[in-house]
Design an enzyme around this catalytic site. Structure first.
Site, PDB file in Angstrom:
ATOM      1  N   LEU A   1      34.023  23.296  42.811  1.00  0.00           N
ATOM      2  CA  LEU A   1      32.943  23.922  43.574  1.00  0.00           C
ATOM      3  C   LEU A   1      32.453  25.183  42.857  1.00  0.00           C
ATOM      4  O   LEU A   1      33.122  25.686  41.954  1.00  0.00           O
ATOM      5  CB  LEU A   1      33.472  24.251  44.975  1.00  0.00           C
ATOM      6  N   PRO A   2      31.278  25.721  43.281  1.00  0.00           N
ATOM      7  CA  PRO A   2      30.710  26.841  42.521  1.00  0.00           C
ATOM      8  C   PRO A   2      31.568  28.110  42.496  1.00  0.00           C
ATOM      9  O   PRO A   2      31.789  28.686  41.420  1.00  0.00           O
ATOM     10  CB  PRO A   2      29.377  27.106  43.233  1.00  0.00           C
TER      11      PRO A   2
ATOM     12  N   LYS B   1      41.618  32.448  33.336  1.00  0.00           N
ATOM     13  CA  LYS B   1      40.253  31.934  33.184  1.00  0.00           C
ATOM     14  C   LYS B   1      39.234  33.081  33.142  1.00  0.00           C
ATOM     15  O   LYS B   1      38.297  33.088  32.346  1.00  0.00           O
ATOM     16  CB  LYS B   1      39.962  30.987  34.364  1.00  0.00           C
TER      17      LYS B   1
ATOM     18  N   LYS C   1      28.459  35.304  37.511  1.00  0.00           N
ATOM     19  CA  LYS C   1      29.501  35.303  38.551  1.00  0.00           C
ATOM     20  C   LYS C   1      30.860  35.635  37.932  1.00  0.00           C
ATOM     21  O   LYS C   1      31.598  36.483  38.425  1.00  0.00           O
ATOM     22  CB  LYS C   1      29.548  33.911  39.200  1.00  0.00           C
TER      23      LYS C   1
ATOM     24  N   THR D   1      36.164  27.856  39.255  1.00  0.00           N
ATOM     25  CA  THR D   1      36.488  29.206  38.795  1.00  0.00           C
ATOM     26  C   THR D   1      36.163  30.171  39.922  1.00  0.00           C
ATOM     27  O   THR D   1      34.996  30.306  40.304  1.00  0.00           O
ATOM     28  CB  THR D   1      35.646  29.581  37.560  1.00  0.00           C
TER      29      THR D   1
END
Ligand code: NAD
Length: 293
Positions: free
Chosen positions: A65-66, A169, A244, A94
């Site tokens: 998912l975003p 990450k 983001k 992420t």
């Protein structure tokens, strides 16, 4: 072969789900966008009407998912307490470390095993099944997930407990965001000094300036035919997603009092890039801003 629920079939999720189907697993998918669910069906998967409906009979649930809010909402409303006991939960999105740890804690309290397993390697890596997975969670859950991660990736690194996959990450993507801006500046300056971009590539890609951003994702058209620069920076990995991640990195840096001067500047430059209407461009499209286009 396993029955896998796959929620979030975007640029990354769809090719990852396709690889699971190719490996012989039965994949039931859901996304808010109908066309990508149809693409999963065309690849041999099954469509579900909702996130919760993917879980019917599933051994494993994978989400791609975003960002954190979508992960918190999908796990809170549609997975935790809805999936059958024993379902292994794998979040590949992420997201921020705090949300990853909160969702994993809620899942554990409800009796599930869960890992955070964000990826690196882009859509090319997702298609080829060569992603790197950075995994956080208990040893037993990671061992159970490994055969499935192996189908989608070539390098599985267990980084520690819940949220540690996200921590690694975010470090990786902060490095990438900073590096891409540096690569754009170098290629732009070289061109202005009268050097052919292919020549800059031939030297830099085999010299101390080389990096993934140069060698695999070169931000000028020509040297790397698969890079988004050859298709007017069609994403790939959107500038909005990179922005983001750079802000997640800033939040993380603040939480642990780490100095990230270049990371902060990269976040500011990507903010400027997306504020001028480029959020859906590939992140390497920041070349246009560096060039002053
Ligand atoms: P994307 O926007 O293409 O895909 C996300 C999908 O999730 C979309 O199809 C969207 O419709 C769906 N979605 C959103 N909310 C939903 C909900 N409530 N229920 C069901 N589906 C929902 O994004 P992407 O590029 O595939 O990236 C996914 C994640 O992977 C992000 O966290 C991103 O940062 C990360 N990532 C992306 C890349 C890349 O190169 N694209 C590389 C590494 C990591």
């Amino acid at each position: 072969m396993s029955k896998i629920a796959f929620i979030g079939l975007g640029n990354m999720g769809l090719p990852m789900a396709r690889n699971l189907i190719t490996a012989g697993h039965s994949v039931t998918g859901f996304d808010l966008v109908a066309e990508v669910v149809e693409a999963l069906v065309a690849a041999g998967g099954t469509a579900a009407e909702s996130a919760e409906a993917t879980l019917d009979g599933a051994d494993i649930a994978i989400t791609m998912l975003p960002a954190g809010p979508q992960v918190a909402s999908v796990y809170g409303a549609s997975i935790i307490g809805k999936a059958a006991p024993g379902t292994l939960l794998i979040d590949c999105s992420t997201i921020d470390v705090a949300t990853a740890r909160k969702v994993a804690g809620d899942a554990e309290a409800a009796g599930y095993e869960m890992i955070d397993a964000p990826v690196s390697g882009g859509t090319g890596g997702a298609e080829a099944g060569t992603l790197t997975f950075m995994v956080g969670g208990p040893d037993a859950a990671v061992a159970k997930a490994r055969p499935y991660l192996d189908v989608m990736g070539g390098n599985i690194v267990h980084a520690g407990g819940a949220g540690n996959g996200q921590a690694v990450k975010i470090c990786n993507n902060m490095i990438l965001g900073i590096n891409m801006i540096g690569v754009c500046e170098g290629f732009n300056m070289g061109e202005k000094l009268g050097v052919d971009p292919q020549t800059i590539f031939d030297v830099v890609s085999t010299s101390s300036g080389s990096s993934w951003a140069v060698n695999n994702y070169c931000p000028v058209p020509g040297p790397v035919p698969t890079s988004p620069a050859n298709r007017d920076y069609q994403a790939g990995f959107t500038a909005a997603m990179m922005t983001k991640d750079l802000h997640l990195a800033q939040d993380a840096a603040e939480s642990c009092d780490a100095s990230t001067i270049m990371g902060r500047r990269a976040a500011e430059l990507f903010d400027q890039f997306i504020e001028s209407g480029n959020g859906e461009s590939d992140f390497s499209g920041i070349m246009k801003m560096i060039k002053g286009v």
